[in-house]
Design a protein around this motif. Sequence first.
Motif, PDB file in Angstrom:
ATOM      1  N   ARG A   6       4.815  15.299  73.950  1.00 13.29           N
ATOM      2  CA  ARG A   6       4.352  16.134  72.829  1.00 13.29           C
ATOM      3  C   ARG A   6       4.604  17.614  73.112  1.00 13.29           C
ATOM      4  NH1 ARG A   6      -0.338  12.374  71.847  1.00 13.29           N
ATOM      5  NH2 ARG A   6       0.475  11.039  70.181  1.00 13.29           N
ATOM      6  N   ARG A   8       7.049  18.804  74.711  1.00 13.06           N
ATOM      7  CA  ARG A   8       8.486  19.046  74.544  1.00 13.06           C
ATOM      8  C   ARG A   8       8.904  18.957  73.092  1.00 13.06           C
ATOM      9  NH1 ARG A   8      13.028  19.815  76.835  1.00 13.06           N
ATOM     10  NH2 ARG A   8      11.776  20.320  78.648  1.00 13.06           N
ATOM     11  N   TYR A   9       8.431  17.924  72.408  1.00 15.65           N
ATOM     12  CA  TYR A   9       8.958  17.638  71.070  1.00 15.65           C
ATOM     13  C   TYR A   9       7.975  17.923  69.944  1.00 15.65           C
ATOM     14  CZ  TYR A   9      12.728  15.103  73.533  1.00 15.65           C
ATOM     15  OH  TYR A   9      13.792  14.745  74.325  1.00 15.65           O
ATOM     16  N   THR A  12       4.650  14.121  66.943  1.00 13.78           N
ATOM     17  CA  THR A  12       5.595  13.220  66.282  1.00 13.78           C
ATOM     18  C   THR A  12       4.856  11.958  65.876  1.00 13.78           C
ATOM     19  OG1 THR A  12       6.149  12.116  68.347  1.00 13.78           O
ATOM     20  CG2 THR A  12       7.542  13.971  67.708  1.00 13.78           C
ATOM     21  N   SER A  51       9.874   7.322  73.544  1.00 11.36           N
ATOM     22  CA  SER A  51      10.728   7.618  72.390  1.00 11.36           C
ATOM     23  C   SER A  51       9.931   7.660  71.092  1.00 11.36           C
ATOM     24  CB  SER A  51      11.828   6.562  72.276  1.00 11.36           C
ATOM     25  OG  SER A  51      11.267   5.326  71.889  1.00 11.36           O
ATOM     26  N   SER A  54      13.301  10.911  65.444  1.00 10.78           N
ATOM     27  CA  SER A  54      13.629  12.334  65.382  1.00 10.78           C
ATOM     28  C   SER A  54      13.661  12.757  63.920  1.00 10.78           C
ATOM     29  CB  SER A  54      14.993  12.559  66.046  1.00 10.78           C
ATOM     30  OG  SER A  54      15.497  13.814  65.738  1.00 10.78           O
ATOM     31  N   ARG A  60      17.984  13.466  70.703  1.00 14.85           N
ATOM     32  CA  ARG A  60      17.683  14.417  71.781  1.00 14.85           C
ATOM     33  C   ARG A  60      17.194  13.655  72.997  1.00 14.85           C
ATOM     34  NH1 ARG A  60      16.276  17.523  67.368  1.00 14.85           N
ATOM     35  NH2 ARG A  60      17.272  19.581  67.410  1.00 14.85           N
ATOM     36  N   TYR A  62      15.848  14.180  77.131  1.00 14.47           N
ATOM     37  CA  TYR A  62      15.491  15.051  78.258  1.00 14.47           C
ATOM     38  C   TYR A  62      15.249  14.190  79.482  1.00 14.47           C
ATOM     39  CZ  TYR A  62      13.107  18.440  81.215  1.00 14.47           C
ATOM     40  OH  TYR A  62      12.771  19.255  82.267  1.00 14.47           O
ATOM     41  N   SER A  69      18.266  18.836  79.147  1.00 11.60           N
ATOM     42  CA  SER A  69      18.249  18.148  77.853  1.00 11.60           C
ATOM     43  C   SER A  69      19.646  18.154  77.244  1.00 11.60           C
ATOM     44  CB  SER A  69      17.249  18.808  76.915  1.00 11.60           C
ATOM     45  OG  SER A  69      17.613  20.155  76.716  1.00 11.60           O
ATOM     46  N   GLU A  71      21.642  17.108  73.252  1.00 10.29           N
ATOM     47  CA  GLU A  71      21.433  16.652  71.877  1.00 10.29           C
ATOM     48  C   GLU A  71      22.738  16.519  71.120  1.00 10.29           C
ATOM     49  OE1 GLU A  71      19.185  20.455  70.541  1.00 10.29           O
ATOM     50  OE2 GLU A  71      20.353  19.751  68.809  1.00 10.29           O
ATOM     51  N   LEU A 108      14.034  10.916  69.625  1.00  7.24           N
ATOM     52  CA  LEU A 108      13.660  11.846  70.687  1.00  7.24           C
ATOM     53  C   LEU A 108      13.363  11.006  71.907  1.00  7.24           C
ATOM     54  CD1 LEU A 108      11.099  13.812  68.497  1.00  7.24           C
ATOM     55  CD2 LEU A 108      13.455  14.525  69.021  1.00  7.24           C
TER      56      LEU A 108
END
Length: 394
Positions: A6, A8-9, A12, A51, A54, A60, A62, A69, A71, A108
């Motif tokens: 969370r 990082r992305y 979601t 995962s 996205s 993406r 990492y 990372s 993408e 992701l």
Amino acid sequence: MIETFRERYGETAAIRVFRAPGRVNLIGEHTDYNMGFVLPIALELACFVASADSPDGHLRVYSEEKHESREWPVADIARLRPSGDWSDYVIGVAQELIRANYRVAAKLLLIRSTVPEGSGLSSSAALEVSSALALLAGQKIEAVRLAQLCQGAEVRFVGLPVGIMDQYVSVMGRKNAALRIDCRSLESEAVELPQGIEIVAVNTMVKHALAQSAYKERTEECAAAADAIRRLEPAVQSLHDVSISLLEAAAPSMPNVIARRARHVVTENERVELFVKAARRTDVERMGQLLAESHTSLQHDYEVSCAELDFLVDTAAGMDGVLGARMTGGGFGGCTVNLLRAGLRERFQRVISEAYQERFGITPQVFDCRPSEGAGEVKNLERIPPGAALSQQT
Ligand code: ADP
Ligand code: MG
């Protein structure tokens, strides 16, 4: 891992985590690409991939171990060329899935692995299989097919002519058993290991530059041996079909070095069968002897060992309670696999570490090799190891 994801992305939708184990091969080395027999076990050491979907059409990825990372727009994946780095394992798998008509959506991904890289415990297959499961996101796939697609990624995209052992056992490993795999029929059976023994891997911490070129060279030498034998016995498809007596009959027609490569493969296939039988009658001394014979064959006939591996094997062989040891994996560095009587692990680790440190100035890692189950989705999130400071490495 979920928190790191969370951070990082961002927030979601549902995050799922998939796990695929590394492996240690007990016996049957350099036989898989000759359609022979192997006997690996899946390890607790594993690659975890978290995962989620996205939101913007990009894949993406990492890697915590690489601190890097990558993408790509998901629409470009099918056309990407290898970039020569770790992301090739992920993209190679994605391309294989697309070619096999699976849907690869924008995702992701966060990678966390406890399998040491390049040490012969197959961090690569662990990465391939866990990435494949994350990209499949629940689409049904048959186990052998999954292993084949991951192997295909390494052969066709990464560019290494590997056999199917690593991916196969990462997918299908068993919790309390080794897996005897016939690499031609792709059938396998669980082989329970006797009570009263422990399997321990010792990492030389080196990987000599020769490893990759020699691997390709050996695959070519084995193909040359099979070609020469076929002139005598047209039914031979691979070294799987060659007996010791047929090899002896054909040996004069090939260069000595090619005959020695073939002798390793043919005798190693036989050793797998003998090891399985010894395990079934709990003859742990015989199991240990076969490991020692395998090492000698890899050292002198196949010529894929090195000073560090030989030292670890010789040192182990001289210790009380060590039943046998050999190099495991491709060779030229990486790990040895050691069969110990139960309860000796701590002393073994102390003695072998001191000896190796004194000889090479390096402290080797020592890993417990308890057989774990094959790849799947992680339901119990407590199984996921902590990041950054990996605690299981001793
Ligand atoms: P082995 O499979 O014996 O560990 P390989 O050379 O076949 O050794 O595979 C190692 C490669 O796999 C690494 O160089 C890297 O490209 C990739 N890899 C393995 N684990 C990770 C990881 N956690 N993150 C990124 N790449 C990884
Ligand atoms: Mg590998």
